[in-house]
Design a protein around this motif. Structure first.
Motif, PDB file in Angstrom:
ATOM      1  N   ARG A  16       0.835  -1.209   0.000  1.00 23.30           N
ATOM      2  CA  ARG A  16       0.000   0.000   0.000  1.00 23.30           C
ATOM      3  C   ARG A  16       0.864   1.251   0.000  1.00 23.30           C
ATOM      4  O   ARG A  16       0.588   2.202  -0.742  1.00 23.30           O
ATOM      5  CB  ARG A  16      -0.907  -0.038   1.236  1.00 23.30           C
ATOM      6  N   TYR A  17       1.902   1.254   0.825  1.00 23.84           N
ATOM      7  CA  TYR A  17       2.777   2.429   0.885  1.00 23.84           C
ATOM      8  C   TYR A  17       3.568   2.626  -0.416  1.00 23.84           C
ATOM      9  O   TYR A  17       3.730   3.755  -0.889  1.00 23.84           O
ATOM     10  CB  TYR A  17       3.747   2.304   2.061  1.00 23.84           C
ATOM     11  N   ALA A  20       1.304   4.085  -3.091  1.00 25.04           N
ATOM     12  CA  ALA A  20       1.105   5.518  -2.861  1.00 25.04           C
ATOM     13  C   ALA A  20       2.382   6.295  -3.201  1.00 25.04           C
ATOM     14  O   ALA A  20       2.322   7.372  -3.807  1.00 25.04           O
ATOM     15  CB  ALA A  20       0.717   5.756  -1.407  1.00 25.04           C
ATOM     16  N   TYR A  21       3.518   5.733  -2.817  1.00 27.02           N
ATOM     17  CA  TYR A  21       4.810   6.388  -3.078  1.00 27.02           C
ATOM     18  C   TYR A  21       5.035   6.610  -4.577  1.00 27.02           C
ATOM     19  O   TYR A  21       5.405   7.709  -5.010  1.00 27.02           O
ATOM     20  CB  TYR A  21       5.930   5.540  -2.480  1.00 27.02           C
ATOM     21  N   GLN A  24       2.814   9.362  -5.861  1.00 26.49           N
ATOM     22  CA  GLN A  24       3.206  10.687  -5.351  1.00 26.49           C
ATOM     23  C   GLN A  24       4.490  11.200  -6.005  1.00 26.49           C
ATOM     24  O   GLN A  24       4.608  12.387  -6.304  1.00 26.49           O
ATOM     25  CB  GLN A  24       3.363  10.609  -3.820  1.00 26.49           C
ATOM     26  N   GLN A  32       4.576  14.076   0.673  1.00 26.63           N
ATOM     27  CA  GLN A  32       3.738  12.899   0.857  1.00 26.63           C
ATOM     28  C   GLN A  32       4.503  11.628   0.522  1.00 26.63           C
ATOM     29  O   GLN A  32       4.324  10.586   1.175  1.00 26.63           O
ATOM     30  CB  GLN A  32       2.482  13.015  -0.005  1.00 26.63           C
ATOM     31  N   LYS A  35       6.578  10.612   3.420  1.00 31.54           N
ATOM     32  CA  LYS A  35       5.778   9.954   4.458  1.00 31.54           C
ATOM     33  C   LYS A  35       5.456   8.506   4.071  1.00 31.54           C
ATOM     34  O   LYS A  35       5.454   7.608   4.922  1.00 31.54           O
ATOM     35  CB  LYS A  35       4.489  10.737   4.696  1.00 31.54           C
ATOM     36  N   SER A  36       5.180   8.282   2.786  1.00 32.52           N
ATOM     37  CA  SER A  36       4.908   6.921   2.322  1.00 32.52           C
ATOM     38  C   SER A  36       6.144   6.043   2.427  1.00 32.52           C
ATOM     39  O   SER A  36       6.059   4.863   2.801  1.00 32.52           O
ATOM     40  CB  SER A  36       4.406   6.954   0.877  1.00 32.52           C
TER      41      SER A  36
END
Length: 273
Positions: A16-17, A20-21, A24, A32, A35-36
């Protein structure tokens, strides 16, 4: 079976991370993305894959460098990558490297100049210093964290901040941090009670002074109105007396005129006779 489930959950978090990474980074959302990366690196660390975790952070730093994003232009992104490295070294019990990255976090935090970042930085510093037995430095960080509310005399907000610090210490399973934070909170509470007592006494004195001033002002107004009423009544009495004297004088003039008129008529009658 429990281990397999934990590994499956870790893998799901990692996927999931990473998803998202990638999105982003493609859209140039580097804060962001940082943070991912932190979330993905934590998942790697849970699986003891520290090399993979460090490669993720290094990869993001490299991408930002190639795209001209520096620590001066976007310090917040570098703050979070430094924070990720700090967390990894802490998990590896490498306190020397952890402290080095802690200092870099402080440098980036100063450039960001954001209250939330500053608070996070001070709490992280306190947590580290308490963990290595440098309690004086940890106490100093907590004091700096609370001082911003004391400066504004917002003791309620400071109390709430302390409660959040204690909750955060509990959630981090850091018994020493919980103990030190709670001790500091109790000392602070005692001092604030004395300050509040003085403050309340000052408020009461101020309210009393304001009440006395208001009473004096009202008394002055009453005295002024009383004086005006006395003057008005005096003038009214004088006016009534003047009217009375005028009426008496008028009646006397009328009586005298009637007497003179009667005498004139009698004189005319005698003259006619």
């Amino acid at each position: 079976f429990a281990t397999m489930l934990a590994m499956a959950d870790t893998q799901a978090d990692f996927n999931r991370y990473i998803k998202a990474y990638n999105s982003q980074v493609a859209s140039h959302q580097y804060v962001q993305a940082a943070k991912s990366v932190a979330g993905a690196a934590k998942a790697c660390a849970e699986a003891k894959n520290y090399d993979g975790a460090f490669k993720l952070v290094t990869g993001l730093d490299k991408i930002m460098g190639e795209r001209g994003v520096s620590a001066d232009s976007l310090p917040e992104a570098y703050f979070y990558t430094a924070r990720t490295r700090y967390a990894l070294y802490r998990k590896m019990n490498n306190n020397a490297q952890a402290e080095a990255w802690l200092q870099k976090m402080g440098t980036y935090a100063k450039k960001i100049d954001n209250t939330a970042i500053t608070n996070d930085m001070l709490f992280t510093e306190a947590q580290f210093y308490y963990s290595v037995g440098r309690n004086q430095l940890g106490d100093r960080c907590i004091s700096r964290l609370i001082r911003q509310y004391e400066t504004a005399k917002d003791y309620k907000a400071a109390d709430t901040a302390y409660q959040k610090l204690i909750d955060r210490a509990v959630s981090s399973n850091d018994a020493r941090l919980v103990e030190r934070t709670f001790e500091n909170y109790m000392k602070w509470s005692d001092s604030i009670e004395a300050i509040n007592a003085d403050t309340e006494l000052g408020k009461v004195k101020q309210e009393m002074a304001e009440s006395e001033a208001e009473v004096a002002q009202k008394q002055s107004t009453i005295n002024s109105r009383t004086s005006l009423m006395i003057i008005f009544i005096t003038l009214f009495i004088i006016a009534v007396a003047a009217l009375g004297m005028g009426a008496v004088f008028y009646q006397r003039v009328r009586a005298k005129n009637r007497h003179m008129k009667r005498m004139a008529e009698e004189a005319d009658m005698r003259s006619a006779a």
